[in-house]
Design a protein around this motif. Sequence first.
Motif, PDB file in Angstrom:
ATOM      1  N   SER A  47       0.828  -1.201   0.000  1.00  0.00           N
ATOM      2  CA  SER A  47       0.000   0.000   0.000  1.00  0.00           C
ATOM      3  C   SER A  47       0.869   1.261   0.000  1.00  0.00           C
ATOM      4  N   ARG A  48       1.952   1.240   0.763  1.00  0.00           N
ATOM      5  CA  ARG A  48       2.863   2.387   0.804  1.00  0.00           C
ATOM      6  C   ARG A  48       3.487   2.613  -0.573  1.00  0.00           C
ATOM      7  N   LEU A  49       3.939   1.552  -1.205  1.00  0.00           N
ATOM      8  CA  LEU A  49       4.537   1.679  -2.537  1.00  0.00           C
ATOM      9  C   LEU A  49       3.526   2.224  -3.542  1.00  0.00           C
ATOM     10  N   ARG A  50       2.299   1.702  -3.469  1.00  0.00           N
ATOM     11  CA  ARG A  50       1.237   2.165  -4.366  1.00  0.00           C
ATOM     12  C   ARG A  50       0.975   3.654  -4.165  1.00  0.00           C
ATOM     13  N   ASP A  51       0.980   4.102  -2.902  1.00  0.00           N
ATOM     14  CA  ASP A  51       0.738   5.516  -2.618  1.00  0.00           C
ATOM     15  C   ASP A  51       1.833   6.402  -3.220  1.00  0.00           C
ATOM     16  N   ILE A  52       3.091   5.962  -3.127  1.00  0.00           N
ATOM     17  CA  ILE A  52       4.196   6.731  -3.712  1.00  0.00           C
ATOM     18  C   ILE A  52       4.019   6.809  -5.224  1.00  0.00           C
ATOM     19  N   VAL A  53       3.692   5.679  -5.844  1.00  0.00           N
ATOM     20  CA  VAL A  53       3.488   5.658  -7.292  1.00  0.00           C
ATOM     21  C   VAL A  53       2.333   6.581  -7.686  1.00  0.00           C
ATOM     22  N   ASP A  54       1.240   6.521  -6.941  1.00  0.00           N
ATOM     23  CA  ASP A  54       0.095   7.389  -7.238  1.00  0.00           C
ATOM     24  C   ASP A  54       0.489   8.860  -7.167  1.00  0.00           C
ATOM     25  N   GLU A  55       1.247   9.236  -6.145  1.00  0.00           N
ATOM     26  CA  GLU A  55       1.651  10.641  -6.011  1.00  0.00           C
ATOM     27  C   GLU A  55       2.627  11.051  -7.103  1.00  0.00           C
ATOM     28  N   ALA A  56       3.527  10.142  -7.467  1.00  0.00           N
ATOM     29  CA  ALA A  56       4.466  10.446  -8.552  1.00  0.00           C
ATOM     30  C   ALA A  56       3.712  10.628  -9.866  1.00  0.00           C
ATOM     31  N   MET A  57       2.742   9.760 -10.112  1.00  0.00           N
ATOM     32  CA  MET A  57       1.981   9.840 -11.359  1.00  0.00           C
ATOM     33  C   MET A  57       1.135  11.119 -11.435  1.00  0.00           C
ATOM     34  N   ALA A  58       0.819  11.708 -10.294  1.00  0.00           N
ATOM     35  CA  ALA A  58       0.058  12.960 -10.296  1.00  0.00           C
ATOM     36  C   ALA A  58       0.856  14.092 -10.944  1.00  0.00           C
ATOM     37  N   TRP A  59       2.172  13.963 -10.988  1.00  0.00           N
ATOM     38  CA  TRP A  59       3.025  14.967 -11.622  1.00  0.00           C
ATOM     39  C   TRP A  59       3.146  14.741 -13.131  1.00  0.00           C
ATOM     40  N   HIS A  93       6.202   0.390 -14.647  1.00  0.00           N
ATOM     41  CA  HIS A  93       5.062  -0.291 -15.255  1.00  0.00           C
ATOM     42  C   HIS A  93       3.928   0.698 -15.531  1.00  0.00           C
ATOM     43  N   ARG A  94       3.602   1.512 -14.528  1.00  0.00           N
ATOM     44  CA  ARG A  94       2.503   2.466 -14.678  1.00  0.00           C
ATOM     45  C   ARG A  94       2.794   3.469 -15.786  1.00  0.00           C
ATOM     46  N   LEU A  95       4.033   3.939 -15.860  1.00  0.00           N
ATOM     47  CA  LEU A  95       4.408   4.887 -16.911  1.00  0.00           C
ATOM     48  C   LEU A  95       4.289   4.254 -18.290  1.00  0.00           C
ATOM     49  N   LEU A  96       4.809   3.048 -18.416  1.00  0.00           N
ATOM     50  CA  LEU A  96       4.833   2.403 -19.731  1.00  0.00           C
ATOM     51  C   LEU A  96       3.454   1.978 -20.200  1.00  0.00           C
ATOM     52  N   VAL A  97       2.618   1.463 -19.305  1.00  0.00           N
ATOM     53  CA  VAL A  97       1.276   1.048 -19.749  1.00  0.00           C
ATOM     54  C   VAL A  97       0.411   2.253 -20.101  1.00  0.00           C
ATOM     55  N   ASN A  98       0.809   3.434 -19.621  1.00  0.00           N
ATOM     56  CA  ASN A  98       0.098   4.659 -19.986  1.00  0.00           C
ATOM     57  C   ASN A  98       0.805   5.401 -21.124  1.00  0.00           C
TER      58      ASN A  98
END
Length: 195
Positions: A47-59, A93-98
Motif C-alpha cells: 500500500s505504501r509503494l502504491r501511494d508513492i506511485v500514485d503521487e508520482a503519477m500525479a506529476w 510499469h505504470r508509466l509504460l502502460v500509460n
Amino acid sequence: MKVVGLDLSLTSTGVAVVWAAPRAGHLAQVDRIRTSPAGDTYPARWSRLRDIVDEAMAWVSDDTDLVVLEGLAYASKSPHATERAGLWWMLAHRLLVNDHRLAVVTPSARAKYATGSGAAGKDTVLAAVVRRYVDVDVTGNDEADALVLAAMGARALGRPIDELPKNHLDAMAKVAWPEGLAQPCPAGITTESKD
C-alpha cells in the motif's frame, strides 16, 4: 515541452518538472513525496509503494514529453533494497502502460552530469545544483537529483536548461533513452562553462 524527473525513495521521493517553450525560456519546479512506514505486513508495505506511485503519477500529465527516472543502485546494501526495486518497477510499469516515454539514468550518470564526476556524492551534487539552477528553490538531495534528471531530459529533447562543460555532457551517452531520441545530445547545444 514538459519533462518530469523522479528520484525514487521510500521516504522522500524527489520530483522535478521542467517546462520549456521556444523563445520563452524555461521554468522548473521541485518537490518531495514524503512517506513513512505503514506497517510490516505485506499488504501495508504494498500500500505504501502504491501511494508513492500514485503521487508520482500525479506529476505526470498527458502533455508530459518525457519522464526521466533514476535507475536502481545495484550495489546497495540497504535492507529495503527489494522494496525500492519493487517501487521502481511499479512506477515504470505504470508509466509504460500509460504510453509515457521513459528514460533511465544510472546514479553515476546523474552525478557526472551534475558535477563532472560519476563518483560524486549526494552532497556534492546538491551543492552543484544549488549553484547552477539559482532560480529553483532546491532544499535537499532528493530534489537536486530529480532536477538533474529533468535537466538531462530537457537536453535530450533539444531544450537544455543549463550550460555545461563537455565532461559533464559525456553522461548523456550513458542513458537508456527511449526510441525516438536517437540523438540524446543534439549538435550545437554543447557549451563550455567554468564549473
